[in-house]
Scaffold this motif. Structure first.
Motif, PDB file in Angstrom:
ATOM      1  N   TYR B  32       9.880   0.862   4.961  1.00  0.00           N
ATOM      2  CA  TYR B  32       8.947   1.965   5.227  1.00  0.00           C
ATOM      3  C   TYR B  32       9.299   3.164   4.353  1.00  0.00           C
ATOM      4  N   GLY B  33      10.589   3.470   4.286  1.00  0.00           N
ATOM      5  CA  GLY B  33      11.032   4.597   3.452  1.00  0.00           C
ATOM      6  C   GLY B  33      10.729   4.355   1.978  1.00  0.00           C
ATOM      7  N   GLU B  34      10.920   3.130   1.532  1.00  0.00           N
ATOM      8  CA  GLU B  34      10.675   2.776   0.132  1.00  0.00           C
ATOM      9  C   GLU B  34       9.191   2.913  -0.223  1.00  0.00           C
ATOM     10  N   VAL B  35       8.350   2.535   0.722  1.00  0.00           N
ATOM     11  CA  VAL B  35       6.898   2.577   0.487  1.00  0.00           C
ATOM     12  C   VAL B  35       6.445   3.977   0.058  1.00  0.00           C
ATOM     13  N   PHE B  36       7.040   5.003   0.634  1.00  0.00           N
ATOM     14  CA  PHE B  36       6.541   6.367   0.401  1.00  0.00           C
ATOM     15  C   PHE B  36       7.224   7.095  -0.765  1.00  0.00           C
ATOM     16  N   GLN B  37       8.087   6.392  -1.483  1.00  0.00           N
ATOM     17  CA  GLN B  37       8.710   7.016  -2.655  1.00  0.00           C
ATOM     18  C   GLN B  37       7.695   7.149  -3.784  1.00  0.00           C
ATOM     19  N   ASP B  38       7.934   8.117  -4.695  1.00  0.00           N
ATOM     20  CA  ASP B  38       7.114   8.215  -5.899  1.00  0.00           C
ATOM     21  C   ASP B  38       7.197   6.901  -6.668  1.00  0.00           C
ATOM     22  N   GLY B  39       6.057   6.375  -7.053  1.00  0.00           N
ATOM     23  CA  GLY B  39       6.017   5.147  -7.850  1.00  0.00           C
ATOM     24  C   GLY B  39       4.806   5.224  -8.762  1.00  0.00           C
ATOM     25  N   ALA B  40       4.038   4.128  -8.834  1.00  0.00           N
ATOM     26  CA  ALA B  40       2.780   4.177  -9.589  1.00  0.00           C
ATOM     27  C   ALA B  40       1.849   5.207  -8.946  1.00  0.00           C
ATOM     28  N   LEU B  41       1.979   5.371  -7.624  1.00  0.00           N
ATOM     29  CA  LEU B  41       1.304   6.463  -6.915  1.00  0.00           C
ATOM     30  C   LEU B  41       2.360   7.490  -6.510  1.00  0.00           C
ATOM     31  N   SER B  42       1.952   8.764  -6.451  1.00  0.00           N
ATOM     32  CA  SER B  42       2.902   9.801  -6.027  1.00  0.00           C
ATOM     33  C   SER B  42       3.050   9.778  -4.505  1.00  0.00           C
ATOM     34  N   THR B  43       4.151  10.367  -4.016  1.00  0.00           N
ATOM     35  CA  THR B  43       4.350  10.500  -2.576  1.00  0.00           C
ATOM     36  C   THR B  43       3.175  11.247  -1.950  1.00  0.00           C
ATOM     37  N   ARG B  44       2.634  12.202  -2.691  1.00  0.00           N
ATOM     38  CA  ARG B  44       1.499  12.996  -2.182  1.00  0.00           C
ATOM     39  C   ARG B  44       0.272  12.101  -1.971  1.00  0.00           C
ATOM     40  N   GLU B  45      -0.020  11.263  -2.978  1.00  0.00           N
ATOM     41  CA  GLU B  45      -1.177  10.361  -2.845  1.00  0.00           C
ATOM     42  C   GLU B  45      -0.959   9.372  -1.700  1.00  0.00           C
ATOM     43  N   LYS B  46       0.257   8.895  -1.559  1.00  0.00           N
ATOM     44  CA  LYS B  46       0.547   7.941  -0.483  1.00  0.00           C
ATOM     45  C   LYS B  46       0.393   8.589   0.890  1.00  0.00           C
ATOM     46  N   ASN B  47       0.758   9.876   0.999  1.00  0.00           N
ATOM     47  CA  ASN B  47       0.569  10.580   2.272  1.00  0.00           C
ATOM     48  C   ASN B  47      -0.907  10.711   2.619  1.00  0.00           C
ATOM     49  N   LEU B  48      -1.746  10.974   1.605  1.00  0.00           N
ATOM     50  CA  LEU B  48      -3.189  11.093   1.863  1.00  0.00           C
ATOM     51  C   LEU B  48      -3.788   9.744   2.253  1.00  0.00           C
ATOM     52  N   ILE B  49      -3.312   8.662   1.613  1.00  0.00           N
ATOM     53  CA  ILE B  49      -3.773   7.321   2.007  1.00  0.00           C
ATOM     54  C   ILE B  49      -3.375   7.066   3.462  1.00  0.00           C
ATOM     55  N   ALA B  50      -2.110   7.394   3.781  1.00  0.00           N
ATOM     56  CA  ALA B  50      -1.614   7.179   5.146  1.00  0.00           C
ATOM     57  C   ALA B  50      -2.429   7.991   6.146  1.00  0.00           C
ATOM     58  N   LEU B  51      -2.821   9.201   5.757  1.00  0.00           N
ATOM     59  CA  LEU B  51      -3.619  10.036   6.661  1.00  0.00           C
ATOM     60  C   LEU B  51      -4.976   9.383   6.924  1.00  0.00           C
ATOM     61  N   GLY B  52      -5.591   8.847   5.864  1.00  0.00           N
ATOM     62  CA  GLY B  52      -6.876   8.172   6.035  1.00  0.00           C
ATOM     63  C   GLY B  52      -6.739   6.936   6.917  1.00  0.00           C
ATOM     64  N   VAL B  53      -5.710   6.125   6.659  1.00  0.00           N
ATOM     65  CA  VAL B  53      -5.496   4.909   7.455  1.00  0.00           C
ATOM     66  C   VAL B  53      -5.217   5.295   8.908  1.00  0.00           C
TER      67      VAL B  53
END
Lengths: 358, 111
Positions: B32-53
């Motif tokens: 779970y922690g690894e999923v939200f690290q900066d990668g091909a998507l930024s942590t910021r983008e991943k947080n917004l995806i998580a908010l939508g989900v």
């Protein structure tokens, strides 16, 4: 039409205008029951810093002389730790400004960091910039951007460029909503106009004219990662407004003065202080700004930093407390006076006038 | 036992789910922690995806966590609101697009 700035705490005679009230409010917060390794210090910053460094927190030299020219400002931002605003009158005298230039020489400080209020509104601003630049010092102007659009100060874009002053400009967000919430209606649009003028004059484009933006979180939370935010800000400001800048600094909001007033209004003081203490990062202590900075008030009093200056926490250990009594050796090696607000500089990635410290 | 199923304080007890299955808990929280690290998507983008989900799932814990997370990542309320609209559009669209199944059945059975 922009909404006129509200009154300062000082003007509205709020109890929060008194630094003693602010210090007492932070000290009374019960921090027991949080994350174990930090709460062993029970919110005692001096103990936490000493544990991290292996020695009491002390200055390592005076590389930056930070001059706070006064409280005058054209804005009255929600998060302002200075309680600056249009209704404040405090300003540095010419005699103190002359003494600042003498101390700049005596200290050997390579950087003169000029702040306020809006420091450009001080009668000593141009005198100090000319003096420090003539002596070969790097000069920083902590600028709120909108001041550059007001009639008495519109010439400053050229003045700053001619003297190659680094502009460190506050902009809470690259979008309008959050910027205006923190700084007042209409401030975002003014800031964009000012940034365009700075760009046209070479700021952010000519390597000799460095333009840095500073963001403080718009709410009761810590800033995001500075490097990651910088990438996004550069992309978005270029895309939306064709604006260029050199770097983005993230600075944590300090729970004092008007930001403390906002926390109190939202019943968030306890939660925010706990957040800062729980996020204590031992690796950030080495880079806190009080170690290489000496802060000078508009009245010539000396402090470990601008936050201590606003809380009226003077220098400790019997070292000279006023610029008229300046002595390099004891001041360069002084012990730093601390309080609970200091957790604001060591939370997460660390925070200083130069942004994140880790 | 509290009088309500949802208590905001319970979110802070999430890690205790590992108490009776420590190995699986460890694997889950590391991943779970690894999923939200900066990668091909930024942590910021991943947080917004998580908010939508979170809104699509209507998980109160997740809405709390990723509203905070997105704000802390430097997003503003307009950006958060657009993420919620994306979730709402997919939920609404997912219902509506199944109208093509209805039309197929109706075409088969109707005159």
């Amino acid at each position: 039409m922009p909404t006129p700035p509200g009154p300062s705490l000082h003007r509205s005679r709020s109890p929060l205008a008194d630094p003693r009230w602010q210090r007492a409010r932070l000290d009374e917060v019960d921090l027991a029951g949080g994350r174990g390794d930090v709460t062993e210090s029970h919110g005692d910053f001096a103990a936490a810093a000493e544990a991290a460094l292996g020695a009491p927190l002390s200055a390592t030299g005076i590389e930056i002389l930070q001059l706070n020219l006064g409280r005058r400002c054209n804005l009255a931002c929600v998060h302002c730790h200075v309680d600056a605003g249009p209704d404040r009158k405090e300003d540095m005298s010419r005699a103190t400004a002359e003494r600042c230039l003498e101390v700049m020489e005596a200290s050997g400080a390579g950087v003169v960091d000029i702040t306020g209020g809006a420091p450009e509104m001080s009668d000593q601003f141009e005198f100090l910039v000319r003096g420090a630049r003539a002596a070969g010092r790097h000069v920083i102007d902590r600028c709120n951007l909108s001041i550059l659009l007001t009639r008495p100060y519109a010439h400053l874009v050229d003045f700053l460029a001619e003297h190659q002053v680094e502009v460190v400009a506050s902009l809470p967000h690259y979008r309008k909503l959050s910027t205006d919430r923190q700084r007042g209606d209409g401030v975002f649009d003014d800031s964009i106009v000012a940034l365009r003028r700075l760009n046209e004059r070479g700021y952010g484009r000519d390597p000799k004219l460095r333009l840095v933006l500073v963001t403080n979180p718009v709410g009761a939370f810590l800033p995001a990662g500075q490097a990651s935010l910088e990438v996004e800000w550069k992309r978005e400001l270029k895309r939306a407004y064709d604006i260029d800048f050199d770097a983005l600094f993230t600075i944590t909001n300090m729970p004092i003065s008007r930001y403390l007033e906002w926390l109190e209004t939202k019943c968030q003081t306890e939660a925010y202080l706990r957040k800062l203490v729980d996020a204590f990062n031992p690796a950030s202590v080495d880079g806190v700004m009080c170690r290489n900075t000496l802060s000078v008030g508009w009245d010539g009093r000396l402090f470990d930093c601008d936050f201590n200056q606003m809380l009226e926490i003077g220098l400790t250990g019997g070292v000279p407390g006023h610029i008229d009594e300046f002595e390099l050796e004891p001041l360069a090696r002084r012990r730093v006076a601390t309080g609970r607000h200091c957790f604001g500089c060591t939370a997460g990635a660390g925070s200083s006038c130069g942004g994140a410290t880790t | 036992m509290s009088d309500t199923y949802y208590d905001p304080a319970d979110l802070g007890k999430f890690a205790e789910i590992a108490d009776h299955a420590p190995e699986m808990g460890k694997k889950f929280f590391e991943w779970y922690g690894e999923v939200f690290q900066d990668g091909a998507l930024s942590t910021r983008e991943k947080n917004l995806i998580a908010l939508g989900v979170a809104h699509a799932l209507q998980c109160a814990y997740c809405i709390d966590a990723y509203t905070k997370g997105s704000l802390e990542q430097g997003c503003d309320v307009e950006q958060l609101t657009e993420a919620v609209h994306v979730a709402a559009a997919i939920r609404g669209g997912a219902a509506l697009v199944h109208g093509v199944q209805m039309r197929k059945v109706a075409d088969t059975l109707g005159m």
